[in-house]
Design an enzyme around this catalytic site. Structure first.
Site, PDB file in Angstrom:
ATOM      1  N   SER A 132       0.833  -1.203   0.000  1.00 32.09           N
ATOM      2  CA  SER A 132       0.000   0.000   0.000  1.00 32.09           C
ATOM      3  C   SER A 132       0.863   1.247   0.000  1.00 32.09           C
ATOM      4  CB  SER A 132      -0.913   0.020   1.225  1.00 32.09           C
ATOM      5  OG  SER A 132      -1.672   1.214   1.218  1.00 32.09           O
ATOM      6  N   LYS A 187      -4.579  -6.621   3.934  1.00 29.30           N
ATOM      7  CA  LYS A 187      -4.549  -5.524   2.954  1.00 29.30           C
ATOM      8  C   LYS A 187      -5.976  -5.163   2.526  1.00 29.30           C
ATOM      9  CE  LYS A 187      -3.024  -2.633  -0.214  1.00 29.30           C
ATOM     10  NZ  LYS A 187      -4.000  -2.506  -1.246  1.00 29.30           N
ATOM     11  N   HIS A 190      -7.462  -3.205   5.247  1.00 29.74           N
ATOM     12  CA  HIS A 190      -6.889  -1.855   5.156  1.00 29.74           C
ATOM     13  C   HIS A 190      -7.675  -1.021   4.144  1.00 29.74           C
ATOM     14  CE1 HIS A 190      -4.502   0.894   2.700  1.00 29.74           C
ATOM     15  NE2 HIS A 190      -3.854   1.239   3.797  1.00 29.74           N
ATOM     16  N   ASN A 191      -7.919  -1.590   2.988  1.00 28.50           N
ATOM     17  CA  ASN A 191      -8.638  -0.834   1.958  1.00 28.50           C
ATOM     18  C   ASN A 191     -10.065  -0.537   2.389  1.00 28.50           C
ATOM     19  OD1 ASN A 191      -6.277  -1.414   0.601  1.00 28.50           O
ATOM     20  ND2 ASN A 191      -7.293  -1.696  -1.355  1.00 28.50           N
ATOM     21  N   GLU A 194      -9.945   2.237   4.679  1.00 29.04           N
ATOM     22  CA  GLU A 194      -9.689   3.443   3.880  1.00 29.04           C
ATOM     23  C   GLU A 194     -11.014   4.000   3.324  1.00 29.04           C
ATOM     24  OE1 GLU A 194      -6.529   2.778   0.965  1.00 29.04           O
ATOM     25  OE2 GLU A 194      -7.815   3.707  -0.538  1.00 29.04           O
TER      26      GLU A 194
END
Ligand code: 2AM
Length: 486
Positions: A132, A187, A190-191, A194
Site C-alpha cells: 500500500s 490488505k 486496510h482498503n 480506507e
C-alpha cells in the site's frame, strides 16, 4: 553479472513494479526486471533504471530465473486474477523446491490461500503480500503486509523491511502477518478501512459546507487545523490540500468534480467477508453503499426535483458545532477501526491465522493511505493488552468515546434534522449503542422466528443452549412448550 547473483526478480513493469525495483536497488539489492511485453524491459533499463548496475533486464523468464541466487525469489507485480496464475504456471518449470514466489498485487485472499496450498504441495514457498502507498509509496517506502508460507519470511524479511516505510520511531512498516491468505486479507481490510475513513471525512465536509455554510477556503483551514491534532493523518492532510487547489479559472477545483464515486472492489470484498463471517462491519459497508448511491447521479438529480426534505441551515454556535464535528469524526473513526479489528479477529479464527494485531497497526502506521497518528494509539493499546478483545475496551479509546460522545450525538441529531445524510457517522453511533447494550430487542425477534417458523428460542432464566418452542396461536396441533438440547 554472472549467473546466480541477483537477489530477487520482479515481473510486471507497470509503475508500481518499476518503483519497487528502484526502491530495492536503492537499498543495495540486485534485481532482475522482466515483463510480459518484453520491450518494456528495455525501456525501463534505458530510462527509469538507466545507469543502475544492480538492475538487470531479462528477455525471458528462463533468463530471469538463471540470474537468481538460491533459493530464488520471484515477485509478481502483475494484474490480479488470471495473470498471476498464468505466471505461476510459466515459472514452475524453472523453479525448484525451496524457491519463493511472491505476489504483490491486489489479489483476493481466497486466491492467495489456494495458491499457497498448491505451491507448498509442490515444495515451493509462496508469499501473498499487500502493498500500500500507491506509486510514491512503492518508490520511497510502502506499507507491506506479507503472508503465506511461514518458511518464506526469513528469506524475504531483509528486502521487505529495508524497502518498507518507517514509522516516526524508525520501525519498518512491514512484519509477517500470518499464514496463506492472511497478508492479502489484512490488505483488503486496510482498503475497507480506507473507504470508511474517506466517507467520514466526506460527511464532515458536507455537514460543514451545507449545514454551516462554510466556504471552501474556510474548510481548507478547518482540515489543515484538524491535521495538527488527534486526527493527524494522510487522508486529512490531502483533504486540506485538495480544498486549497484551484482550477485554471481560480475557482476551487473540488466544486467542479462530479459527485459520482467509483470503486475497484476491495471495499466490497471487505463488506462481503463481514457478511460471510457475521461480523457487523457496518461503517465500511455504509461507505461502500455511499459510493453506490453517489454513482446513481442521474437518478438523484431527477429525485431531487420531486422528493423534499428540510431546507434548514444550522443556526446555533458555529465554533461549537465545528468542534462537535471534529469529535464525532474521531469517535466514529474509532468505531470503524474497532469493527475492522473485529473482522480480522474472526477471519483469523475461521482460517487458522495467528495474527499479531499490534504489528498490523505498526504496518499501517506509515507508507499506506490510512497512515495516521491514531494507529500509534492502536499499537499502544495492543502493547498494553496483547489479547485485547475489542479496541473500544482499551482505556484510551474508551476515554475518547466517552469524551466525544455528547458531540457525536449532537452531530448525528443535527444532521438528521438538517436532512444531510451521514450514513457512516450515524451507523458508527448505532453500533456503539448496540455494542454497549446488555439487552437488545432480539428477544422479540426470536419470538417472531419461533412464531412463524418454529425456529425455537433460548430463555434468560435457563442455561444457554436449551431450546424452547411455543405454540403461539394455540392451533396447529399438539406442540407443547418442549425443550431439548442443541
Ligand atoms: P504488460 O506490460 O505486458 O501489459 C500491470 O498491468 C502489469 O500486469 C503489466 O506488467 C502487464 O504486462 C501485466 N499484465 C496484465 N495483464 C496480463 C496478462 N494477462 N498476462 C501477463 N501479464 C499481464
Amino acid at each position: 553479472m554472472t549467473e546466480g547473483r541477483a537477489d530477487i526478480a520482479l515481473i510486471g513493469l507497470a509503475v508500481m513494479g518499476q518503483n519497487l525495483i528502484l526502491n530495492m536497488a536503492d537499498h543495495g539489492y540486485t534485481v532482475v526486471a522482466f515483463n510480459r511485453t518484453v520491450s518494456t524491459v528495455d525501456e525501463f533499463l534505458a530510462h527509469a533504471a538507466a545507469g543502475r548496475k544492480n538492475v538487470l533486464g531479462a528477455h525471458s523468464l528462463d533468463a530471469a530465473v538463471e540470474l537468481l541466487e538460491r533459493p530464488r525469489k520471484v515477485m509478481l507485480m502483475v494484474k490480479a486474477g488470471r495473470p498471476v496464475d498464468d505466471f505461476i504456471e510459466l515459472l514452475l518449470p524453472h523453479l525448484e523446491p525451496g524457491d519463493v514466489i511472491i505476489d504483490g498485487g491486489n489479489s483476493h485472499f481466497p486466491d492467495t490461500i489456494r495458491r499457497t496450498r498448491s505451491l507448498e504441495q509442490q515444495g515451493l514457498l509462496y508469499v501473498g503480500t499487500g502493498v500500500s502507498g500507491g506509486e510514491e509509496g512503492a518508490r520511497r517506502g510502502p506499507s507491506l503486509m506479507p503472508g503465506g508460507s511461514p518458511e518464506a519470511w526469513p528469506l524475504v524479511k531483509d528486502i521487505f523491511q529495508s524497502i518498507a516505510a518507517k514509522t516516526p520511531d524508525g520501525e519498518p512498516c512491514c512484519d509477517w502477518v500470518g499464514e496463506d491468505g492472511a497478508g492479502h486479507y489484512v490488505k483488503m481490510t486496510h482498503n475497507g478501512i480506507e473507504y470508511g475513513d474517506m466517507q467520514l471525512i466526506c460527511e464532515a465536509y458536507q455537514l460543514l459546507r451545507e449545514g454551516l455554510g462554510l466556504s471552501v477556503d474556510e474548510l481548507q483551514q478547518v482540515f489543515a487545523a484538524w491535521n495538527e491534532g488527534e486526527l493527524d493523518s494522510y487522508l486529512i492532510e490531502i483533504t486540506a490540500h485538495i480544498l486549497g487547489h484551484r482550477d485554471e479559472d481560480g475557482e476551487p477545483l473540488v466544486d467542479k468534480i462530479l459527485d459520482a464515486a467509483g470503486q475497484k472492489g476491495t471495499g466490497k470484498w471487505t463488506g462481503i467477508s463481514s457478511l460471510d463471517l457475521g461480523v457487523p462491519v457496518t461503517l465500511i459497508a455504509e461507505a461502500v453503499y455511499a459510493r453506490s448511491l453517489s454513482a446513481m447521479k442521474d437518478e438523484r438529480v431527477a429525485a431531487a426535483q420531486v422528493l423534499t426534505g428540510p431546507d434548514a441551515r444550522f443556526d446555533g454556535d458555529r465554533d461549537a458545532f465545528l468542534e462537535d464535528v471534529r469529535q464525532a469524526l474521531y469517535a466514529a473513526k474509532i468505531v470503524s477501526y474497532t469493527q475492522g479489528y473485529m473482522l480480522m479477529r474472526e477471519a483469523a479464527r475461521e482460517h487458522g491465522w495467528h495474527l499479531n494485531y499490534g504489528a498490523i497497526a505498526l504496518m499501517w502506521r506509515g507508507g499506506c493511505i490510512i497512515r495516521s497518528a491514531f494507529l500509534g494509539k492502536i499499537e499502544e493499546a495492543f502493547d498494553r493488552t496483547p489479547d485485547l478483545q475489542n479496541l473500544l475496551l482499551d482505556r484510551y479509546f474508551e476515554d475518547v468515546v466517552t469524551r466525544c460522545q455528547p458531540s457525536w450525538r449532537r452531530v448525528v441529531t443535527q444532521a438528521v434534522q438538517l436532512g444531510i445524510p451521514v450514513p457512516a457517522l450515524s451507523t458508527a453511533l448505532a453500533f456503539y449503542d448496540g455494542y454497549r447494550s446488555a439487552r437488545l430487542p432480539a428477544n422479540l425477534l426470536q419470538a417472531q422466528r419461533d412464531y412463524f417458523g418454529a425456529h425455537t428460542y433460548e430463555r434468560v432464566d435457563r442455561p444457554r443452549g436449551e431450546l424452547f418452542h411455543t405454540n403461539w396461536t394455540g392451533t396447529g396441533g399438539k406442540v407443547a412448550s418442549s425443550s431439548y438440547n442443541a
